[in-house]
Scaffold this motif. Sequence first.
Motif, mmCIF file in Angstrom:
data_model
loop_
_atom_site.group_PDB
_atom_site.id
_atom_site.type_symbol
_atom_site.label_atom_id
_atom_site.label_comp_id
_atom_site.label_asym_id
_atom_site.label_seq_id
_atom_site.Cartn_x
_atom_site.Cartn_y
_atom_site.Cartn_z
ATOM 1 N N VAL A 46 0.838 -1.194 0.000
ATOM 2 C CA VAL A 46 0.000 0.000 0.000
ATOM 3 C C VAL A 46 0.876 1.248 0.000
ATOM 4 O O VAL A 46 1.803 1.379 0.792
ATOM 5 C CB VAL A 46 -0.929 0.017 1.237
ATOM 6 N N SER A 47 0.586 2.148 -0.927
ATOM 7 C CA SER A 47 1.270 3.441 -0.946
ATOM 8 C C SER A 47 0.260 4.500 -1.331
ATOM 9 O O SER A 47 -0.797 4.208 -1.885
ATOM 10 C CB SER A 47 2.447 3.435 -1.925
ATOM 11 N N THR A 48 0.575 5.736 -1.011
ATOM 12 C CA THR A 48 -0.273 6.859 -1.381
ATOM 13 C C THR A 48 0.610 8.039 -1.752
ATOM 14 O O THR A 48 1.756 8.121 -1.321
ATOM 15 C CB THR A 48 -1.247 7.235 -0.248
ATOM 16 N N VAL A 49 0.058 8.909 -2.550
ATOM 17 C CA VAL A 49 0.764 10.127 -2.942
ATOM 18 C C VAL A 49 0.528 11.170 -1.855
ATOM 19 O O VAL A 49 -0.573 11.276 -1.304
ATOM 20 C CB VAL A 49 0.249 10.634 -4.306
ATOM 21 N N ALA A 50 1.552 11.946 -1.564
ATOM 22 C CA ALA A 50 1.442 13.021 -0.590
ATOM 23 C C ALA A 50 2.227 14.229 -1.099
ATOM 24 O O ALA A 50 3.130 14.090 -1.929
ATOM 25 C CB ALA A 50 1.972 12.572 0.768
ATOM 26 N N PHE A 51 1.847 15.391 -0.597
ATOM 27 C CA PHE A 51 2.455 16.640 -1.047
ATOM 28 C C PHE A 51 2.986 17.443 0.127
ATOM 29 O O PHE A 51 2.336 17.538 1.172
ATOM 30 C CB PHE A 51 1.412 17.501 -1.784
ATOM 31 N N THR A 52 4.156 18.026 -0.076
ATOM 32 C CA THR A 52 4.674 18.995 0.878
ATOM 33 C C THR A 52 3.859 20.276 0.700
ATOM 34 O O THR A 52 3.118 20.414 -0.280
ATOM 35 C CB THR A 52 6.157 19.303 0.598
ATOM 36 N N PRO A 53 3.977 21.241 1.608
ATOM 37 C CA PRO A 53 3.263 22.502 1.397
ATOM 38 C C PRO A 53 3.603 23.149 0.042
ATOM 39 O O PRO A 53 2.703 23.638 -0.657
ATOM 40 C CB PRO A 53 3.723 23.368 2.572
ATOM 41 N N GLN A 54 4.870 23.126 -0.357
ATOM 42 C CA GLN A 54 5.244 23.673 -1.656
ATOM 43 C C GLN A 54 4.670 22.821 -2.781
ATOM 44 O O GLN A 54 4.291 23.333 -3.839
ATOM 45 C CB GLN A 54 6.765 23.781 -1.800
ATOM 46 N N GLY A 55 4.570 21.534 -2.559
ATOM 47 C CA GLY A 55 3.970 20.640 -3.540
ATOM 48 C C GLY A 55 2.512 20.967 -3.794
ATOM 49 O O GLY A 55 2.037 20.893 -4.932
#
Length: 68
Positions: A46-55
């Motif tokens: 299981v994996s998911t995409v995540a974003f930094t604040p700049q992302g």
Amino acid sequence: MAAPSYVSTIARVAKLLGEPEELLQDIAMDMEPEDGCLSVLGLGDVSTVAFTPQGVENLKELLADRKN
């Protein structure tokens, strides 16, 4: 610039932006870690995409470009 101390999952960002997760997933496929888009690994496969604040900011720009 300091390293980010947190990330937001794609599901959270989709809710925040009021956009379908599938659309954000499609845009994220063209983003790199340098753009603030990361893959977070869970248990098993299981994996998911995540974003930094700049992302998230980069994603907003790409979303606006796609809508134009």
